[in-house]
Scaffold this motif. Sequence first.
Motif, PDB file in Angstrom:
ATOM      1  N   ASP A   1      -0.108  -7.139   5.698  1.00 50.41           N
ATOM      2  CA  ASP A   1       0.771  -6.275   6.372  1.00 50.41           C
ATOM      3  C   ASP A   1       1.572  -5.497   5.400  1.00 50.41           C
ATOM      4  N   TYR A   2       1.768  -5.955   4.136  1.00 46.97           N
ATOM      5  CA  TYR A   2       2.559  -5.437   3.143  1.00 46.97           C
ATOM      6  C   TYR A   2       2.045  -4.007   2.738  1.00 46.97           C
TER       7      TYR A   2
ATOM      8  N   VAL B   1       2.946  -0.199   2.572  1.00 41.17           N
ATOM      9  CA  VAL B   1       3.208   0.889   1.801  1.00 41.17           C
ATOM     10  C   VAL B   1       2.156   1.944   1.511  1.00 41.17           C
TER      11      VAL B   1
ATOM     12  N   ASP C   1      -3.182  -7.302  -5.331  1.00 42.51           N
ATOM     13  CA  ASP C   1      -4.309  -7.952  -4.362  1.00 42.51           C
ATOM     14  C   ASP C   1      -3.810  -9.345  -3.646  1.00 42.51           C
ATOM     15  N   ILE C   2      -2.659 -10.184  -4.326  1.00 46.25           N
ATOM     16  CA  ILE C   2      -2.438 -11.187  -3.401  1.00 46.25           C
ATOM     17  C   ILE C   2      -1.376 -10.835  -2.243  1.00 46.25           C
ATOM     18  N   MET C   3      -0.878  -9.711  -2.154  1.00 43.40           N
ATOM     19  CA  MET C   3       0.173  -9.311  -1.198  1.00 43.40           C
ATOM     20  C   MET C   3      -0.870  -9.503   0.095  1.00 43.40           C
ATOM     21  N   PRO C   4       0.042 -10.058   1.142  1.00 47.08           N
ATOM     22  CA  PRO C   4      -0.515 -10.127   2.494  1.00 47.08           C
ATOM     23  C   PRO C   4      -0.910  -8.598   3.016  1.00 47.08           C
TER      24      PRO C   4
ATOM     25  N   ALA D   1      -0.082  -5.468 -10.779  1.00 47.06           N
ATOM     26  CA  ALA D   1      -0.828  -6.787 -11.201  1.00 47.06           C
ATOM     27  C   ALA D   1      -0.843  -7.872 -10.195  1.00 47.06           C
ATOM     28  N   LEU D   2      -0.087  -7.450  -9.172  1.00 51.42           N
ATOM     29  CA  LEU D   2      -0.100  -8.651  -8.130  1.00 51.42           C
ATOM     30  C   LEU D   2      -0.393  -7.967  -6.645  1.00 51.42           C
TER      31      LEU D   2
ATOM     32  N   ARG E   1      10.426   3.919  -4.215  1.00 50.24           N
ATOM     33  CA  ARG E   1      10.786   2.343  -4.698  1.00 50.24           C
ATOM     34  C   ARG E   1       9.992   1.278  -4.252  1.00 50.24           C
ATOM     35  N   ILE E   2       9.492   1.840  -2.949  1.00 49.26           N
ATOM     36  CA  ILE E   2       8.769   0.795  -2.094  1.00 49.26           C
ATOM     37  C   ILE E   2       7.203   0.815  -2.658  1.00 49.26           C
ATOM     38  N   GLN E   3       7.147   0.168  -3.848  1.00 50.23           N
ATOM     39  CA  GLN E   3       5.724   0.174  -4.158  1.00 50.23           C
ATOM     40  C   GLN E   3       5.448  -1.379  -4.754  1.00 50.23           C
ATOM     41  N   ILE E   4       4.270  -1.893  -4.459  1.00 49.73           N
ATOM     42  CA  ILE E   4       4.038  -3.196  -4.979  1.00 49.73           C
ATOM     43  C   ILE E   4       3.320  -3.179  -6.519  1.00 49.73           C
ATOM     44  N   SER E   5       3.687  -4.242  -7.211  1.00 53.85           N
ATOM     45  CA  SER E   5       3.369  -4.251  -8.645  1.00 53.85           C
ATOM     46  C   SER E   5       1.904  -4.332  -8.856  1.00 53.85           C
TER      47      SER E   5
ATOM     48  N   MET F   1      17.638   2.806  -0.360  1.00 54.42           N
ATOM     49  CA  MET F   1      16.474   2.781  -1.005  1.00 54.42           C
ATOM     50  C   MET F   1      15.451   3.836  -0.754  1.00 54.42           C
TER      51      MET F   1
END
Lengths: 303, 210
Positions: free
Chosen positions: A19-20, A24, A14-17, A11-12, A5-9, A1
Amino acid sequence: MSKERIQISEALYDIMPSDYQDLVKSATYGKEDRGWKDIGTSKELIEQHSLCAGCPESMAFRYILASLPNPEDTVMVGSTGCTSLVFPMVAVHNIHSLFGNQNAIASGLKRALSVRFPGRVKDVVVLAGDGATVDIGLDMTLQAWFRQEKFTTICFDNELYANTGGQESGLMQKGFVAKMAPVGKLFDKVRLPEIARESGCHYVVNCTVSKPSLVEKVIRNAVHIAREIGPTYLQLYTPCILEIGKNSMEGLQEMRDSEKPAERFAYKEYVSEPAKQLLAELAAKDKERKAAAKQLAAQAQAN
Amino acid sequence: MSDYRVLPGPEHFLPPAAASMGISLPNPGEAHINGVITSEDKAYEEAARQFLMAKVPTIFPGPLVLWAWNEKAAKKATAVRHLFNTLKECVQPGQKPMLIPMPDYRPKYPKINPEVEINPNHPNLTIWHNKIDCCMFIGVHCHQANLSLKIIRGGTSCYTIAMCAQAGHEDAMLSFRDASVEKIMKLADTVKRLKGTVQPRLSAKNGASN
Ligand SMILES: Cc1ncc(C[n+]2csc(CCOP(=O)(O)OP(=O)(O)O)c2C)c(N)n1
Ligand code: SF4
Ligand SMILES: [Mg+2]
């Protein structure tokens, strides 16, 4: 990988914990000269773990994860033992294998990755305890080396089976009495580093994890040599402070005491001829890269 | 056809895989409710009703939508957000919609924060902690979703919905298949349309916590 490509969507996001989000934002995936010095200024690839407080295995994990040259394209293979309590908290792809099978799993994995991703660098790194590496998994360990499988084997040598309460292991010292081995070991510590060399490993190091810079150096060497040439083996002393009756703060001193010149973890290294050549080439390239970077920086300052 | 029905639990410690009880997956254009194949339109209505009835209706987005692997994933994430916002607009006082991520599948032992995430290896912890009585999985790989849905059916009384991008989940109480942005939006529209027509279960004991 690839790192991109290690990106958070969005739209979501703010809800990612957190640590994630931190992984990133500020982890060192993709950084060319990542190393132990990033600890403290970037997000580490290890979260809270459940090892005993002060367990040197946790130091070893932190230094190793900071030093892997290519974490986004690395798969680690673990085995049962205290190390397996940490892997769920590690942000590098990892596989938990049946106790002792780690080098067999890694062999298949490395081959599959080279078929699936031809031309892409994919590193495989085994990390297991001494019981898994030297006793129950010895067959798999040796056969992988005989076959010249191109991955790194790291053994966290705490000289006993820690996770199951202190049974005798092949790497335990002669005469040592553990909680579940009351008679005392009757045989010498197995000389796995020498066996590794004779079995075809191209880079073998026996040391403690008291010095992060040293851990960084041997990890990078071991991974690069395994990638290009053949199997490599690192035996790292990570004393089980619980079993040897030390306090949380005493692990480091225990390692320092055990790496003195005549002691069993005095630094020992074996490098095969092809591996020596590769390391020299890598060092030359590194020098060139650093000189070019320096020149660029000087130019930028002058402008 | 099998007599077995995929119903809210707690079923028992190890509930059978619904497939092993004769439950089959819907064909394209269909869905299933409790293991009975039905039209997709009926499934939209029922899923919306379950959301509007629940005390804590919750969406669990998984790695396939949380991470922006490609444009499609990012668009699905936007649709999931829209569905959640719609739920918030349509519920009555006392209902508490939640949006809790399943960022990856590592078994987070020994500790997980059930307020901020759910893990497929012990999803019951998040469901119990937040007293979730209706949830929807989206963007979770098949085998992890099946594992999780079975654990939920085994140990909680939570109603499970799967918005599945493949062939559907027989282990959920209600499953769509071939999930797309359009289908998520259509579910949001249905929730909006049914707003005010469904009585929430506010007074009943919330079985999800047992
Ligand atoms: C096939 C199998 N045999 C035995 C065990 C039991 N077992 C779990 S951990 C362990 C010892 C681990 O010792 P080591 O590899 O040295 O790791 P440490 O815990 O010391 O870090 C054993 C024997 C097991 N889990 N699986
Ligand atoms: S039992 Fe020993 S090796 Fe295992 S975590 Fe505790 S101190 Fe470390
Ligand atoms: Mg051990």
